[in-house]
Design a protein around this motif. Structure first.
Motif, PDB file in Angstrom:
ATOM      1  N   ARG A 131     -11.533  -0.625 -13.096  1.00 10.89           N
ATOM      2  CA  ARG A 131     -10.530  -1.040 -12.101  1.00 10.89           C
ATOM      3  C   ARG A 131      -9.123  -0.674 -12.587  1.00 10.89           C
ATOM      4  N   VAL A 132      -8.846  -0.907 -13.850  1.00  8.03           N
ATOM      5  CA  VAL A 132      -7.523  -0.568 -14.381  1.00  8.03           C
ATOM      6  C   VAL A 132      -7.285   0.930 -14.279  1.00  8.03           C
ATOM      7  N   LEU A 133      -8.292   1.727 -14.682  1.00  7.42           N
ATOM      8  CA  LEU A 133      -8.147   3.175 -14.620  1.00  7.42           C
ATOM      9  C   LEU A 133      -8.007   3.647 -13.172  1.00  7.42           C
ATOM     10  N   GLY A 134      -8.834   3.109 -12.292  1.00  3.48           N
ATOM     11  CA  GLY A 134      -8.761   3.508 -10.898  1.00  3.48           C
ATOM     12  C   GLY A 134      -7.425   3.193 -10.265  1.00  3.48           C
ATOM     13  N   ASP A 135      -6.881   2.014 -10.562  1.00  5.94           N
ATOM     14  CA  ASP A 135      -5.569   1.647 -10.016  1.00  5.94           C
ATOM     15  C   ASP A 135      -4.482   2.600 -10.530  1.00  5.94           C
ATOM     16  N   ARG A 136      -4.584   3.026 -11.787  1.00  8.69           N
ATOM     17  CA  ARG A 136      -3.619   3.988 -12.338  1.00  8.69           C
ATOM     18  C   ARG A 136      -3.720   5.329 -11.619  1.00  8.69           C
ATOM     19  N   VAL A 148     -21.349   1.237 -12.639  1.00  7.10           N
ATOM     20  CA  VAL A 148     -20.196   0.621 -11.999  1.00  7.10           C
ATOM     21  C   VAL A 148     -19.461   1.695 -11.198  1.00  7.10           C
ATOM     22  N   ARG A 149     -19.016   1.316 -10.019  1.00  2.00           N
ATOM     23  CA  ARG A 149     -18.337   2.270  -9.128  1.00  2.00           C
ATOM     24  C   ARG A 149     -17.002   1.685  -8.670  1.00  2.00           C
ATOM     25  N   TYR A 150     -15.947   2.480  -8.790  1.00  2.00           N
ATOM     26  CA  TYR A 150     -14.618   2.131  -8.260  1.00  2.00           C
ATOM     27  C   TYR A 150     -14.380   3.007  -7.042  1.00  2.00           C
ATOM     28  N   TRP A 151     -14.016   2.389  -5.923  1.00  2.00           N
ATOM     29  CA  TRP A 151     -13.868   3.125  -4.671  1.00  2.00           C
ATOM     30  C   TRP A 151     -12.609   2.674  -3.961  1.00  2.00           C
ATOM     31  N   TRP A 152     -11.736   3.643  -3.688  1.00  2.00           N
ATOM     32  CA  TRP A 152     -10.524   3.361  -2.903  1.00  2.00           C
ATOM     33  C   TRP A 152     -10.363   4.460  -1.871  1.00  2.00           C
ATOM     34  N   ASP A 171      -9.842  13.183  -3.753  1.00  3.70           N
ATOM     35  CA  ASP A 171      -9.590  13.921  -2.520  1.00  3.70           C
ATOM     36  C   ASP A 171      -8.268  14.660  -2.629  1.00  3.70           C
ATOM     37  N   GLY A 172      -8.248  15.903  -2.111  1.00  2.00           N
ATOM     38  CA  GLY A 172      -7.036  16.708  -2.229  1.00  2.00           C
ATOM     39  C   GLY A 172      -5.847  16.137  -1.495  1.00  2.00           C
ATOM     40  N   GLY A 173      -6.100  15.384  -0.422  1.00  2.02           N
ATOM     41  CA  GLY A 173      -4.990  14.789   0.311  1.00  2.02           C
ATOM     42  C   GLY A 173      -4.509  13.490  -0.284  1.00  2.02           C
ATOM     43  N   GLY A 174      -5.099  13.089  -1.401  1.00  2.00           N
ATOM     44  CA  GLY A 174      -4.695  11.828  -2.012  1.00  2.00           C
ATOM     45  C   GLY A 174      -5.121  10.624  -1.212  1.00  2.00           C
ATOM     46  N   THR A 175      -6.200  10.762  -0.439  1.00  2.00           N
ATOM     47  CA  THR A 175      -6.623   9.663   0.431  1.00  2.00           C
ATOM     48  C   THR A 175      -7.844   8.919  -0.082  1.00  2.00           C
ATOM     49  N   SER A 176      -8.465   9.387  -1.154  1.00  2.00           N
ATOM     50  CA  SER A 176      -9.627   8.668  -1.674  1.00  2.00           C
ATOM     51  C   SER A 176      -9.801   8.938  -3.155  1.00  2.00           C
ATOM     52  N   VAL A 177     -10.314   7.923  -3.845  1.00  2.00           N
ATOM     53  CA  VAL A 177     -10.617   8.004  -5.277  1.00  2.00           C
ATOM     54  C   VAL A 177     -11.972   7.346  -5.501  1.00  2.00           C
TER      55      VAL A 177
END
Length: 266
Positions: free
Chosen positions: A143-148, A180-184, A244-250
């Motif tokens: 979660r920390v890495l994903g938020d960064r 474990v999966r981080y999804w945004w 995602d290239g558009g910065g819309t998903s991680v």
């Protein structure tokens, strides 16, 4: 029983017809069961355990080769001292036994070897990577890495909120584990409209995230034509990342981790 000349029939009073028919039917049945077993390995969702296949192959071998073998013994007993080619029933049983043993025997040996190999693998301890983090630790760190990563693209991981979830998986030794999966993902309503003055361009918005992950030890495996890409770190528990290239998903997905409470993956 004797014929009109007072001699015993060629098969000693026992007709070989049933043994001919029985051996052919038994061989075909054994082949059918073996075919079903082999076909089960090609199914996209394999739910048949290896020991179940072994049991079915044993049954196939016993039927396909065992019935003709019994026929050989019975017909030879009824014709002591007679040459083997003197009875059509005996010849048919010998041929059926040979075909059954040569076709079903190797399948049985291969399946037995596969089960033995799997047992050896299950006896191995988890790898260092698989045991390097508990599931709880992985959830917190991912979660920390994903938020960064989300922040590096100028996005807010709380709007909409990122999700951290777990899923079942299999360790290298075939024991059940947990990943474990981080999804945004940026909602459609929150997707900015690109303009001529936008910096960076929307197609390049994922580049900062790629740089951050590569600095963390990820290796770029694939760069998407629209920007962004897929990364992987095989030497660490963090596993894979897709930007995602558009910065819309991680999407960040850990490697399979040891979990005492894990159940077998369906």
């Amino acid at each position: 029983m004797f014929d009109d000349d007072g001699h015993a029939p060629p098969d000693g009073g026992r007709s070989s017809g049933p043994w001919i028919a029985g051996s052919i039917v038994a061989l075909l049945t054994g082949w059918f069961l073996a075919f079903v077993t082999v076909l089960s390995t090609a199914m996209p969702y394999d739910q048949w355990p290896d020991d179940g296949r072994l049991v079915l192959l044993v049954i196939a071998f016993v039927i396909g080769a065992g019935v003709p073998f019994v026929g050989i013994l019975v017909l030879r007993r009824d014709r002591p001292g007679e040459p083997e080619d003197g009875s059509p029933g005996l010849v048919a049983c010998v041929l059926a036994f040979g075909l059954g043993a040569l076709t079903l025997g190797p399948l049985l040996l291969v399946q037995g070897a596969a089960i033995a190999g799997a047992a050896v693998e299950r006896a191995q301890p988890p790898t260092d990577v698989e045991s390097s983090r508990t599931v709880s630790q992985a959830q917190d760190e991912l979660r920390v890495l994903g938020d960064r990563v989300v922040a590096s693209m100028g996005r807010d991981s709380t709007a909409p909120p990122a999700e951290v979830e777990t899923d079942s998986c299999g360790l290298d030794n075939h024991s059940p584990g947990t990943m474990v999966r981080y999804w945004w993902r940026l909602s459609d309503a929150g997707t900015p409209v690109p303009s001529a003055s936008s910096t960076p361009a929307i197609d390049d918005a994922g580049e900062p995230a790629l740089r951050l992950l590569r600095a963390e030890g990820y290796h770029l495996e694939q760069r998407f034509s629209t920007g962004g890409g897929r990364l992987y770190d095989e030497d660490s528990w963090v596993g894979a990342a897709t930007i995602d290239g558009g910065g819309t998903s991680v999407l960040l997905e850990s490697q399979c981790l040891v979990d005492p409470d894990a159940s077998s993956a369906d």
